[in-house]
Write a protein that holds these residues in place. Structure first.
Motif, PDB file in Angstrom:
ATOM      1  N   GLU A   1      34.986  -2.020 -19.350  1.00 30.02           N
ATOM      2  CA  GLU A   1      36.017  -2.828 -18.873  1.00 30.02           C
ATOM      3  C   GLU A   1      36.753  -3.807 -19.669  1.00 30.02           C
ATOM      4  O   GLU A   1      37.882  -4.322 -19.473  1.00 30.02           O
ATOM      5  CB  GLU A   1      35.588  -3.637 -17.634  1.00 30.02           C
ATOM      6  CG  GLU A   1      34.944  -2.754 -16.572  1.00 30.02           C
ATOM      7  CD  GLU A   1      34.306  -3.531 -15.432  1.00 30.02           C
ATOM      8  OE1 GLU A   1      34.053  -4.627 -15.634  1.00 30.02           O
ATOM      9  OE2 GLU A   1      33.786  -2.970 -14.493  1.00 30.02           O
TER      10      GLU A   1
ATOM     11  N   GLN B   1      24.375 -17.454 -18.952  1.00 25.48           N
ATOM     12  CA  GLN B   1      23.899 -16.813 -17.889  1.00 25.48           C
ATOM     13  C   GLN B   1      23.627 -17.454 -16.476  1.00 25.48           C
ATOM     14  O   GLN B   1      23.783 -17.099 -15.302  1.00 25.48           O
ATOM     15  CB  GLN B   1      22.585 -15.970 -18.160  1.00 25.48           C
ATOM     16  CG  GLN B   1      22.890 -14.938 -19.182  1.00 25.48           C
ATOM     17  CD  GLN B   1      23.700 -13.648 -18.824  1.00 25.48           C
ATOM     18  OE1 GLN B   1      23.736 -13.425 -17.632  1.00 25.48           O
ATOM     19  NE2 GLN B   1      24.282 -12.996 -19.703  1.00 25.48           N
TER      20      GLN B   1
ATOM     21  N   PHE C   1      26.249 -18.161 -13.983  1.00 21.47           N
ATOM     22  CA  PHE C   1      26.442 -17.357 -12.897  1.00 21.47           C
ATOM     23  C   PHE C   1      25.521 -17.434 -11.675  1.00 21.47           C
ATOM     24  O   PHE C   1      25.707 -16.793 -10.596  1.00 21.47           O
ATOM     25  CB  PHE C   1      26.132 -15.649 -13.346  1.00 21.47           C
ATOM     26  CG  PHE C   1      26.975 -15.432 -14.515  1.00 21.47           C
ATOM     27  CD1 PHE C   1      28.672 -15.329 -14.327  1.00 21.47           C
ATOM     28  CD2 PHE C   1      26.709 -15.009 -15.587  1.00 21.47           C
ATOM     29  CE1 PHE C   1      29.528 -14.940 -15.303  1.00 21.47           C
ATOM     30  CE2 PHE C   1      27.523 -14.523 -16.551  1.00 21.47           C
ATOM     31  CZ  PHE C   1      28.905 -14.674 -16.472  1.00 21.47           C
TER      32      PHE C   1
ATOM     33  N   THR D   1      34.008 -13.314 -22.892  1.00 26.51           N
ATOM     34  CA  THR D   1      35.185 -13.363 -21.829  1.00 26.51           C
ATOM     35  C   THR D   1      35.833 -11.996 -21.836  1.00 26.51           C
ATOM     36  O   THR D   1      36.837 -11.757 -21.254  1.00 26.51           O
ATOM     37  CB  THR D   1      36.182 -14.319 -22.231  1.00 26.51           C
ATOM     38  OG1 THR D   1      36.636 -14.275 -23.620  1.00 26.51           O
ATOM     39  CG2 THR D   1      35.558 -15.814 -21.772  1.00 26.51           C
TER      40      THR D   1
ATOM     41  N   GLN E   1      34.253  -9.323 -21.699  1.00 24.97           N
ATOM     42  CA  GLN E   1      33.433  -8.629 -20.855  1.00 24.97           C
ATOM     43  C   GLN E   1      33.239  -8.888 -19.257  1.00 24.97           C
ATOM     44  O   GLN E   1      32.880  -8.498 -18.496  1.00 24.97           O
ATOM     45  CB  GLN E   1      31.587  -8.618 -21.499  1.00 24.97           C
ATOM     46  CG  GLN E   1      31.600  -8.158 -22.776  1.00 24.97           C
ATOM     47  CD  GLN E   1      30.301  -8.477 -23.523  1.00 24.97           C
ATOM     48  OE1 GLN E   1      29.461  -8.641 -22.911  1.00 24.97           O
ATOM     49  NE2 GLN E   1      30.400  -8.410 -24.864  1.00 24.97           N
ATOM     50  N   ARG E   2      33.410 -10.258 -19.209  1.00 26.55           N
ATOM     51  CA  ARG E   2      33.404 -10.689 -17.786  1.00 26.55           C
ATOM     52  C   ARG E   2      34.747 -11.801 -17.725  1.00 26.55           C
ATOM     53  O   ARG E   2      35.010 -12.689 -18.682  1.00 26.55           O
ATOM     54  CB  ARG E   2      32.174 -11.645 -17.555  1.00 26.55           C
ATOM     55  CG  ARG E   2      32.194 -12.454 -16.493  1.00 26.55           C
ATOM     56  CD  ARG E   2      32.302 -11.559 -15.237  1.00 26.55           C
ATOM     57  NE  ARG E   2      32.416 -12.617 -13.988  1.00 26.55           N
ATOM     58  CZ  ARG E   2      31.349 -12.892 -13.003  1.00 26.55           C
ATOM     59  NH1 ARG E   2      30.200 -12.394 -13.482  1.00 26.55           N
ATOM     60  NH2 ARG E   2      31.533 -13.471 -12.054  1.00 26.55           N
ATOM     61  N   ARG E   3      35.594 -11.405 -16.834  1.00 26.45           N
ATOM     62  CA  ARG E   3      36.577 -12.360 -16.754  1.00 26.45           C
ATOM     63  C   ARG E   3      36.278 -13.994 -16.402  1.00 26.45           C
ATOM     64  O   ARG E   3      35.450 -14.227 -15.570  1.00 26.45           O
ATOM     65  CB  ARG E   3      37.538 -12.059 -15.454  1.00 26.45           C
ATOM     66  CG  ARG E   3      38.939 -12.723 -15.403  1.00 26.45           C
ATOM     67  CD  ARG E   3      39.644 -12.094 -14.370  1.00 26.45           C
ATOM     68  NE  ARG E   3      39.191 -11.968 -13.071  1.00 26.45           N
ATOM     69  CZ  ARG E   3      39.773 -11.597 -11.961  1.00 26.45           C
ATOM     70  NH1 ARG E   3      41.137 -10.744 -12.344  1.00 26.45           N
ATOM     71  NH2 ARG E   3      39.301 -11.423 -10.739  1.00 26.45           N
ATOM     72  N   ALA E   4      36.966 -14.859 -17.095  1.00 24.35           N
ATOM     73  CA  ALA E   4      36.529 -16.529 -17.024  1.00 24.35           C
ATOM     74  C   ALA E   4      37.859 -17.018 -17.479  1.00 24.35           C
ATOM     75  O   ALA E   4      38.606 -16.745 -18.368  1.00 24.35           O
ATOM     76  CB  ALA E   4      35.467 -16.647 -17.837  1.00 24.35           C
TER      77      ALA E   4
ATOM     78  N   ASP F   1      34.797 -16.098 -10.471  1.00 19.65           N
ATOM     79  CA  ASP F   1      34.853 -16.181 -11.970  1.00 19.65           C
ATOM     80  C   ASP F   1      34.432 -17.409 -12.496  1.00 19.65           C
ATOM     81  O   ASP F   1      35.000 -18.508 -11.863  1.00 19.65           O
ATOM     82  CB  ASP F   1      36.391 -15.651 -12.323  1.00 19.65           C
ATOM     83  CG  ASP F   1      36.570 -14.428 -12.105  1.00 19.65           C
ATOM     84  OD1 ASP F   1      35.803 -13.507 -11.974  1.00 19.65           O
ATOM     85  OD2 ASP F   1      37.826 -13.985 -11.861  1.00 19.65           O
TER      86      ASP F   1
END
Length: 785
Positions: A147, A314, A317, A346, A348-351, A448
Motif C-alpha cells: 500500500e 504503536q 494506535f 507514514t 505504511q500507515r496514513r497519518a 488515522d
C-alpha cells in the motif's frame, strides 16, 4: 551459526545487513561481492584477485546468485563450456573449481566457500558472504509495500544499484549463460527503474526538488528513450527554477528520438515543453548538466533509536496520546532521525503530520510552534481540515484566528478577532486549540493518527509549554503523537521542559542519540567511495569529526568543495589521490570548517549569506533583494550556489509541500525564489558570529527596514522580528514602537511570559530614549504597557 531467512528465489540463506543501517558495512570475516556495475570480490578491505579466466568469474557469479541451490556438473559444463567435448568440459570445470578454492579466503579450511562433490557444486551455505544483489533485493522488498513505499529502504536500494548485473561482462560461446545474464539484467534493471521513479516522486511531493532531480537523472540514464522519465526530469527542473535546463532536456530527448527511432516526442511531452517555454525568462547560465547535487550522506548507526521510536508510535494506535522526546547535542541528527522515521511509518500507515519549531532568535513569538502547527493543518486544504473547522463554534474560530491571523484570509466570513478576556481567556484559547486537534483526529473517520512534530523545543517560549501541558492532558485518550527534539545542554532545572516529567498522563518516552561510532563512520565511507578507498575516508572522518554527524557532513562537503571528492557513475564517489596533501583546518573545529567553505564563495554570495544569517534561521529571497539592494538575478545566482553547496535548503512550513501544486508556470518560480533555511542552525550561528559587530549592527537595520517595506500595513504580524532587528541595530525609536506592539499582541493572546518579556525590553528602550538627545519627547508619546 548465521541467521537464516527465506531467499527471494526460495531456500535458506543468511540475512544480509541490508535495508537501512548496516547495509554497506563489512562484518568481520565476511566475503563481500559486488556484481551490480561490474565484478568485485573483497576480503578484509582488500580486493581479491587471481581469477584465471572470465569463465571462473562467471562460475562464481552464477553460484552466488543461486546460493541456495546445488548444480550438477553436467549443468555447469553445459552452461559455461558448451563448445568442448564432455571430458574436456569436466576438466575445465575442475580447473575452475581449483582456482576458486585457491583464491577465495578459507578455500583450504574445513568450511570452504565452495562445496564440490561428484554429485554437484554449490556455494557453502555456512560461508559468510555479502552480495550486493541480495542486499538490493532485500531493500527493495522491504521498501516496496503493498500500500505504500518506505523511502529509507528504497534509498538503500538505489545506492546499491551501481549499474547492470556484471556490466561489461562477456563470456565467449556461452549462449545459455548469456540468456540467463540478460534476463537477470533486465529484471534487476526494471526493479531499479521502479525504485528511482518512486524516489523522484516522493521527494517531488515533499518539495525537495534537488533530491528528486538526482534520482530522475539516474532514471533517465537507465531509460534514455523513456519520454515519461524525461517529462519528470523536465518538470522537476522547472519546479527547481531551472527552466532553461528543462528546455535543454527536451531538446536532448528530441535529438535522441530522431537519431535512434526516427520519431518526434509525444504531444504530451511537447505540451509540457511549450508550457515551460511560455514563461521562460533570461536566467544565469546553468551549471554543467552532468554535475551531481553533491554527496548524499546515509543515515547510519541509528537502528536502536529507530526501534525506540516504534514503541510509542504503536501505542498511539491504542488510542493514547503520547509525548516522545528525542534528545542529543546540537548536530547529532535528531531532526533527521525523526523525519526518516516519520517518512517510513507514514508511507505504511496514513497519518496527518503537522510540524512546528522553536527558533534560535532573541524574539519570542507567542505559542510559535503551535501557530505553525495550526498553519500546517489549515493549509492542508483537505476535507478533514474543512470538517474540523466547520465543527467549531464561532468563539473557538475567533480564538484560532487570533493565534493564526491568516485564517481570516481563508475564512473572510469570520469577524475580526478580539483580545482574549483576562482570567478565562488563556484557558479558552488552549481549549480551542485542543478541540481543533481533537476534531482533526475524529474527522478522518478511520482512526488515522495525528502527529505533531515539534523541533528545537528547548527554544520555545514558556507559554508554549503551558499550552503543551494542557494538550497532553486534554488529548491523552486521542490518537495523537507529539514527538519533539531538544538539546539537553540547553535545559536546566528551571526550564519548562523539566516539568514534563511530572505530567498526570505519565512521563514522556525519551530517546537519546549519541555520536556515531567508528564502525558507522566506516559504513559512511564505504557507502560513498566503496571498499577500496573507504579506509582513507574513514580515517579522515574518525580523526576530524569526533563522530558528530553534522561535522561528518561538513567535512564531506568540504572535500567536495576542494575537489578531493569527485563523482563516478551510478551515484558513487571517489577520492582524488590519497587526500593526504589536503589543507584541512587543524584547529577551531566545526565552525572553522564551515567558515572555510563560506570563504570559497564569490564575494556577492558571501554578502548574501551573511545577510541571510542576520535575517533569521529562515528567510525569503525577496528580503535579501530588498535588504541587500541587489538585483534579483544576483540573488538567484547566490542562492543557487548556496543550495548547491548544502549551506541552505528550500524551506516549507508544511510536512508535504506537494499538496498545493499549481500549474507549471507558477512552479517555475522554483528553488531560487521563495523561502529558504540554513541546512543547520550551527551553520547560521558560525556565519553570524564571524561578522564584524559594527557591520552586523548595520545589517540588522537593513533587514528591519526591508521587513517594514515588505509587510507594509501588516507589520503587526512580524512585529517581534522587527523589534528584534531594530533593537540589535540600536535604532531605539523604531525598536520601542515594535516592542510595544509585540507586548500588546502577546497580552491579547494571554501569553503571560512573552508579554512580560516585551514589557521589560520596552522599558529598557524607553530608558535609553529618555537619556538620549530629544528622546524624552518621543518616549512621552509611547503608550504605557
Amino acid at each position: 551459526m548465521p541467521k537464516k531467512t527465506d531467499s527471494p528465489r526460495g531456500g535458506p540463506r543468511r540475512a544480509p545487513p541490508s535495508g537501512g543501517p548496516g547495509a554497506f558495512l563489512a562484518e568481520p570475516g565476511e566475503l563481500r561481492v559486488r556484481l551490480l556495475g561490474g565484478f568485485e570480490v573483497w576480503w578484509q578491505g582488500r580486493q581479491v584477485g587471481g581469477f584465471e579466466s572470465q569463465k571462473v568469474r562467471a562460475l562464481l557469479a552464477y553460484l552466488l546468485c543461486h546460493r541456495s541451490r546445488a548444480f550438477s556438473r553436467d549443468h555447469l559444463t553445459g552452461l559455461l563450456w558448451p563448445e568442448k567435448d564432455p571430458d574436456a568440459a569436466r576438466h575445465a570445470l575442475r580447473q575452475a573449481i581449483y582456482n576458486l578454492k585457491s583464491v577465495l579466503p578459507g578455500g583450504g579450511s574445513p568450511q570452504p566457500p565452495i562445496l564440490s562433490s561428484h554429485a554437484g557444486l554449490q556455494l557453502n551455505p555456512e560461508c559468510r558472504v555479502w552480495l550486493d544483489v541480495e542486499a538490493f533485493e532485500d531493500a527493495l522488498r522491504r521498501g516496496r509495500g503493498r500500500e505504500a513505499s518506505d523511502p529509507q529502504q528504497l534509498t538503500t536500494a538505489a545506492q546499491l544499484y551501481r549499474g547492470e548485473l556484471l556490466a561489461g561482462f562477456f563470456v565467449k560461446d556461452c549462449l545459455s549463460f548469456e540468456d540467463w545474464l540478460v534476463a537477470e539484467q533486465e529484471r534487476l534493471r526494471e526493479a531499479a527503474v521502479e525504485v528511482l521513479r518512486i524516489l523522484a516522486e516522493l521527494y517531488s511531493r515533499r518539495g525537495e526538488h534537488r533530491f528528486a532531480i538526482h534520482y530522475a537523472r539516474r532514471l533517465v540514464a537507465l531509460e534514455p528513450l523513456s519520454e515519461e522519465a524525461y517529462r519528470e526530469l523536465m518538470r522537476l527542473h522547472a519546479l527547481g527554477g531551472r527552466r532553461s535546463r528543462a528546455l535543454a532536456e527536451y531538446e536532448k530527448l528530441q535529438t535522441l528520438l530522431r537519431n535512434e527511432l526516427g520519431v518526434e516526442p509525444l504531444e504530451e511531452t511537447r505540451a509540457l515543453y511549450e508550457s515551460i517555454l511560455l514563461d521562460a525568462r533570461e536566467e544565469a547560465a546553468p551549471v554543467e548538466d552532468a554535475e551531481p547535487i553533491g554527496p548524499l550522506v546515509p543515515l547510519v548507526g541509528r537502528a536502536e533509536a529507530l526501534a525506540a521510536l516504534r514503541e510509542p508510535w504503536q501505542r498511539v494506535f491504542e488510542g493514547e496520546g503520547r509525548l516522545t522526546l528525542v534528545t542529543g547535542e546540537a548536530g547529532v541528527g535528531k531532526t533527521r532521525l525523526i523525519k526518516s522515521f516519520l517518512d517510513s511509518v507514514t508511507s505504511q500507515r496514513r497519518a496527518l503530520v503537522l510540524k512546528g519549531r522553536g527558533y534560535e532568535l532573541a524574539a519570542p513569538v507567542p505559542y510559535l510552534p503551535f501557530r505553525e502547527v495550526l498553519g500546517n493543518a489549515i493549509a492542508e486544504e483537505s476535507e478533514v481540515a474543512e470538517r474540523a473547522l466547520a465543527s467549531l463554534p464561532a468563539e473557538a474560530l475567533s480564538d484560532l484566528a487570533l493565534l493564526f491571523p491568516e485564517l481570516c484570509e481563508l475564512r473572510p466570513d469570520l469577524p475580526v478577532p478580539s483580545p482574549l478576556p483576562e482570567g478565562v481567556g488563556r484557558e479558552r484559547l488552549f481549549e480551542s486549540v485542543a478541540r481543533f486537534l481533537e476534531e482533526l483526529c475524529d474527522g478522518s473517520g478511520e482512526g488515522d493518527p495525528l502527529i505533531l512534530l515539534l523541533d528545537d523545543l528547548h527554544l520555545a517560549d514558556r507559554d508554549t509549554f503551558d499550552l503543551l501541558e494542557h494538550l497532553l492532558v486534554r488529548l491523552e485518550r486521542c490518537p495523537v503523537w507529539i514527538v519533539a527534539a531538544y538539546r539537553p545542554a540547553e535545559v536546566d532545572p528551571k526550564h519548562p521542559l523539566s516539568r514534563l516529567g511530572d505530567l498526570r498522563a505519565g512521563p514522556p518516552a525519551v530517546v537519546s542519540i549519541e555520536r556515531l561510532p567508528p564502525s558507522a563512520l566506516r559504513e559512511i565511507a564505504e557507502f560513498l567511495v566503496g571498499e577500496e578507498q573507504a579506509p582513507v575516508l574513514a580515517h579522515l572522518l574518525t580523526s576530524r569529526t569526533g563522530g558528530l554527524p553534522l561535522a561528518v557532513a561538513e567535512l564531506i562537503n568540504f572535500l567536495w568543495d576542494e575537489g578531493a571528492l569527485v563523482p563516478r557513475e551510478g551515484g558513487v564517489w571517489r577520492l582524488a589521490g590519497d587526500s593526504g596533501p589536503l589543507h584541512l583546518p587543524r584547529t577551531g573545529g566545526l565552525d572553522d570548517m564551515i567558515l572555510r567553505r563560506i570563504r570559497r564563495l564569490p564575494t556577492s554570495t558571501r554578502r548574501l549569506v551573511a545577510l541571510a544569517a542576520v535575517a533569521s534561521s529562515s528567510f525569503e529571497s525577496g528580503l535579501l533583494e530588498k535588504a541587500g539592494e541587489e538585483h534579483p538575478l544576483v540573488v538567484e545566482v547566490g542562492l543557487e550556489l548556496m543550495l548547491k553547496r548544502w549551506l541552505i535548503r528550500q524551506f516549507s512550513p508544511y510536512w508535504s509541500s506537494g499538496r498545493r501544486e499549481r500549474d507549471i508556470v507558477l512552479w517555475a518560480r522554483g528553488a531560487r525564489r521563495g523561502s529558504f533555511e540554513f541546512a543547520h542552525p550551527r551553520i547560521r550561528s558560525a556565519i553570524y558570529e564571524d561578522i564584524n559587530p559594527l557591520r552586523r549592527q548595520a545589517m540588522h537595520g537593513q533587514v528591519g527596514a526591508a521587513l517594514e517595506t515588505l509587510y507594509g500595513d501588516r507589520t503587526e504580524r512580524s512585529c517581534e522580528m522587527l523589534a528584534y532587528h531594530f533593537t540589535a541595530a540600536g535604532q531605539w525609536e523604531k525598536a520601542a514602537v515594535y516592542l510595544e506592539m509585540a507586548a500588546r499582541k502577546a497580552s491579547a493572546l494571554q501569553a503571560v511570559e512573552t508579554a512580560r518579556y516585551y514589557r521589560r525590553q520596552a522599558l529598557e528602550v524607553r530608558e535609553r530614549l529618555e537619556t538620549s538627545a530629544g528622546g524624552g519627547r518621543f518616549a512621552a508619546k509611547l503608550k504605557p504597557t
